[in-house]
Design an enzyme around this catalytic site. Structure first.
Site, PDB file in Angstrom:
ATOM      1  N   ASP A   1      -4.628   2.730   4.159  1.00 51.98           N
ATOM      2  CA  ASP A   1      -5.983   3.261   4.052  1.00 51.98           C
ATOM      3  C   ASP A   1      -6.663   2.950   5.388  1.00 51.98           C
ATOM      4  OD1 ASP A   1      -7.580   0.587   2.166  1.00 51.98           O
ATOM      5  OD2 ASP A   1      -6.830   0.722   4.197  1.00 51.98           O
TER       6      ASP A   1
ATOM      7  N   ASP B   1      -2.894   5.558  -6.273  1.00 54.92           N
ATOM      8  CA  ASP B   1      -2.630   4.152  -5.969  1.00 54.92           C
ATOM      9  C   ASP B   1      -3.606   3.298  -6.768  1.00 54.92           C
ATOM     10  OD1 ASP B   1      -5.097   4.422  -3.968  1.00 54.92           O
ATOM     11  OD2 ASP B   1      -4.625   2.294  -4.206  1.00 54.92           O
TER      12      ASP B   1
ATOM     13  N   CYS C   1      11.284  -0.344 -23.196  1.00 57.31           N
ATOM     14  CA  CYS C   1      11.401  -0.422 -21.730  1.00 57.31           C
ATOM     15  C   CYS C   1      12.783  -0.938 -21.361  1.00 57.31           C
ATOM     16  CB  CYS C   1      10.331  -1.364 -21.171  1.00 57.31           C
ATOM     17  SG  CYS C   1      10.367  -1.500 -19.357  1.00 57.31           S
TER      18      CYS C   1
ATOM     19  N   CYS D   1      13.532  -2.013 -18.224  1.00 64.05           N
ATOM     20  CA  CYS D   1      13.427  -2.651 -16.901  1.00 64.05           C
ATOM     21  C   CYS D   1      14.132  -4.002 -16.907  1.00 64.05           C
ATOM     22  CB  CYS D   1      11.954  -2.810 -16.494  1.00 64.05           C
ATOM     23  SG  CYS D   1      11.138  -4.288 -17.109  1.00 64.05           S
TER      24      CYS D   1
ATOM     25  N   CYS E   1      12.528  -6.609 -19.173  1.00 60.05           N
ATOM     26  CA  CYS E   1      12.690  -6.378 -20.614  1.00 60.05           C
ATOM     27  C   CYS E   1      14.129  -6.484 -21.079  1.00 60.05           C
ATOM     28  CB  CYS E   1      12.106  -5.014 -20.989  1.00 60.05           C
ATOM     29  SG  CYS E   1      10.321  -4.972 -20.767  1.00 60.05           S
TER      30      CYS E   1
ATOM     31  N   HIS F   1       7.639  -5.597 -14.433  1.00 58.21           N
ATOM     32  CA  HIS F   1       7.526  -4.714 -15.609  1.00 58.21           C
ATOM     33  C   HIS F   1       6.368  -3.720 -15.460  1.00 58.21           C
ATOM     34  CE1 HIS F   1       7.129  -3.167 -19.661  1.00 58.21           C
ATOM     35  NE2 HIS F   1       5.839  -3.430 -19.526  1.00 58.21           N
TER      36      HIS F   1
HETATM   37  C1  LIG Z   1     -10.052   4.510   2.857  1.00 56.19           C
HETATM   38  N1  LIG Z   1     -11.117   5.261   2.250  1.00 56.19           N
HETATM   39  C2  LIG Z   1     -11.382   5.202   0.949  1.00 56.19           C
HETATM   40  N2  LIG Z   1     -10.713   4.347   0.139  1.00 56.19           N
HETATM   41  C3  LIG Z   1     -11.034   4.311  -1.198  1.00 56.19           C
HETATM   42  C4  LIG Z   1     -10.387   3.391  -2.031  1.00 56.19           C
HETATM   43  C5  LIG Z   1     -10.748   3.334  -3.386  1.00 56.19           C
HETATM   44  N3  LIG Z   1     -10.342   2.504  -4.393  1.00 56.19           N
HETATM   45  C6  LIG Z   1     -11.058   2.875  -5.472  1.00 56.19           C
HETATM   46  N4  LIG Z   1     -10.994   2.288  -6.692  1.00 56.19           N
HETATM   47  C7  LIG Z   1     -10.220   1.096  -6.886  1.00 56.19           C
HETATM   48  N5  LIG Z   1     -11.890   3.922  -5.222  1.00 56.19           N
HETATM   49  C8  LIG Z   1     -11.728   4.217  -3.903  1.00 56.19           C
HETATM   50  C9  LIG Z   1     -12.359   5.155  -3.077  1.00 56.19           C
HETATM   51  C10 LIG Z   1     -12.019   5.189  -1.722  1.00 56.19           C
HETATM   52  C11 LIG Z   1     -12.690   6.102  -0.822  1.00 56.19           C
HETATM   53  O1  LIG Z   1     -13.572   6.887  -1.215  1.00 56.19           O
HETATM   54  N6  LIG Z   1     -12.352   6.064   0.490  1.00 56.19           N
HETATM   55 ZN   LIG Z   2       9.889  -3.674 -18.926  1.00 60.16          ZN
END
Ligand SMILES: CNc1nc2cc3nc(NC)[nH]c3cc2c(=O)[nH]1
Ligand SMILES: [Zn+2]
Length: 373
Positions: free
Chosen positions: A93, A267, A305, A307, A310, A336
């Site tokens: 990111d 993610d 599961c 895995c 498990c 897990h």
């Molecule tokens: C790197 N830029 C960027 N990362 C994010 C990570 C995030 N992680 C969550 N929830 C856990 N919402 C998110 C929004 C953004 C987002 O709007 N921009």
């Molecule tokens: Zn498992």
């Protein structure tokens, strides 16, 4: 092009897509879940275990690696893949989100964001150009643009100014990207819950021709129906021949509902974070293994599961380890939970192949207990 997308088919029952993303470190089928490895490690997992469970792409955080150990050290090691001995794909990111969520003192201006290092307290500055250069040094296959993820809820007036600045920052990211042949840069669509601003952000960024697009500004505390509504009117604004990445989303129901709405990549720290406090995702819902009722329960965490955890360890043993704060216990729970989500995405892809993702959603929700009032 460093990163390309192949649309294989669209589910006839829903808007879900089966696809494949090709990167310099291999390809992965979508919809796909990416385990989070914030500090160049998916906490308690080895690269060999990640490979064995079917992980094909993992995420690392630019902000954290910039502060510790420093992108220069990672670059001298040959980049993140060599540094952490991971031969699959990596996505980093851009640091913006961590700055807003971790640092107290921060000031946003056109040039970038001033904030304090959340470890040392020293003053720092992050700009679109700096975020690109750090990610170029880290060497991930997919990099993210530097954006602002405003809090939820946010006034329309503020959100409009933020979207316009994020679009200007996206231009500067494209200009500052030093290795477009080796690393794919994804744009991030903002706009909160406002359809007009999501449309403006999507128009701005899709006119800049990124190899992939993320939907940002979600999973920041908004109700699930708000997220689903925003996805309903945002994903159709994105090109069909490029991957769509929904940032920060990872509960089983959101992965299924996001896939149905045309999302390809997800993610979330949820599976690894709850594993470290002994909470497991199972086909019958969540299981808190510290609970005394599991003291003499010699069944696996999840009888559906297959895995490594498990197949070889019982609830009683894992409860014992977790209560004793034994590291091996958290390795077993993490393995897990990640396996559970990666297997769920395999089942989603299979359901898309067979045009029955809507039916799969009903079956899974029923068994997991999402439909319970
Ligand atoms: C790197 N830029 C960027 N990362 C994010 C990570 C995030 N992680 C969550 N929830 C856990 N919402 C998110 C929004 C953004 C987002 O709007 N921009
Ligand atoms: Zn498992």
């Amino acid at each position: 092009m460093a990163v390309t997308y192949e649309l294989i088919k669209t589910c006839k029952q829903t808007g879900a897509r089966l696809g494949k993303v090709h990167t310099p470190h291999g390809s992965f089928e979508t919809p796909m879940f990416m385990p989070v490895g914030t500090l160049a490690t998916v906490k308690t997992m080895s690269p060999e275990e990640l490979e064995r469970m079917g992980a094909q792409i993992i995420l690392s955080n630019t902000y954290h690696l910039w502060l510790r150990p420093g992108e220069d050290i990672v670059q001298e090691a040959g980049g993140l893949h060599d540094f952490m001995n991971w031969n699959g794909s990596i996505l980093t990111d851009s640091g913006g989100f961590q700055v807003f969520s971790l640092s107290d003192l921060r000031e946003i201006e056109e040039k970038g964001v001033h904030f304090r290092n959340h470890i040392s307290g020293e003053k720092l500055f992050l700009s679109p150009e700096k975020a690109m250069h750090i990610q170029n040094a880290l060497g991930a296959d997919i990099m993210m643009a530097f954006d602002e993820c405003p809090p939820y809820p946010a006034e329309h007036k503020y959100m409009k100014q933020s979207v316009e600045r994020t679009s200007r920052w996206a231009e500067r990211c494209l200009e500052g990207h030093q290795r477009p042949d080796a690393q794919g840069l994804f744009g991030i669509i903002q706009g909160g819950e406002y359809e007009d601003l999501r449309r403006q952000s999507a128009q701005d960024l899709t006119s800049m021709d990124f190899p992939g697009y993320a939907i940002g500004g979600l999973s920041v505390g908004e109700p699930k129906d708000v997220m689903n509504r925003v996805l309903d009117f945002t994903t159709p604004l994105l090109p069909t021949q490029k991957p769509r990445y929904l940032m920060g989303v990872g509960s089983p129901d959101s992965l299924i509902d996001g896939s149905i709405r045309g999302i390809d990549m997800f993610d979330c720290v949820l599976p690894t974070r709850i594993a470290r406090n002994g909470t497991l995702m199972t086909s019958e819902g969540r299981l808190v293994v510290r609970n005394a009722k599991f003291a003499r329960d010699f069944r696996p965490i999840d009888e559906n599961c297959d895995c490594h955890t498990c197949r070889n360890y019982s609830r009683a043993y894992i409860r014992h380890l977790v209560k004793a704060n034994e590291t091996f216990g958290f390795r077993l729970t993490t393995y897990h939970n990640l396996y559970f989500l990666l297997k769920l995405m395999r089942q989603v892809r299979e359901a898309i192949r067979e045009d029955r993702l809507g039916d799969f959603r009903e079956e899974f929700f029923e068994q997991y207990g999402f439909n319970k009032p």
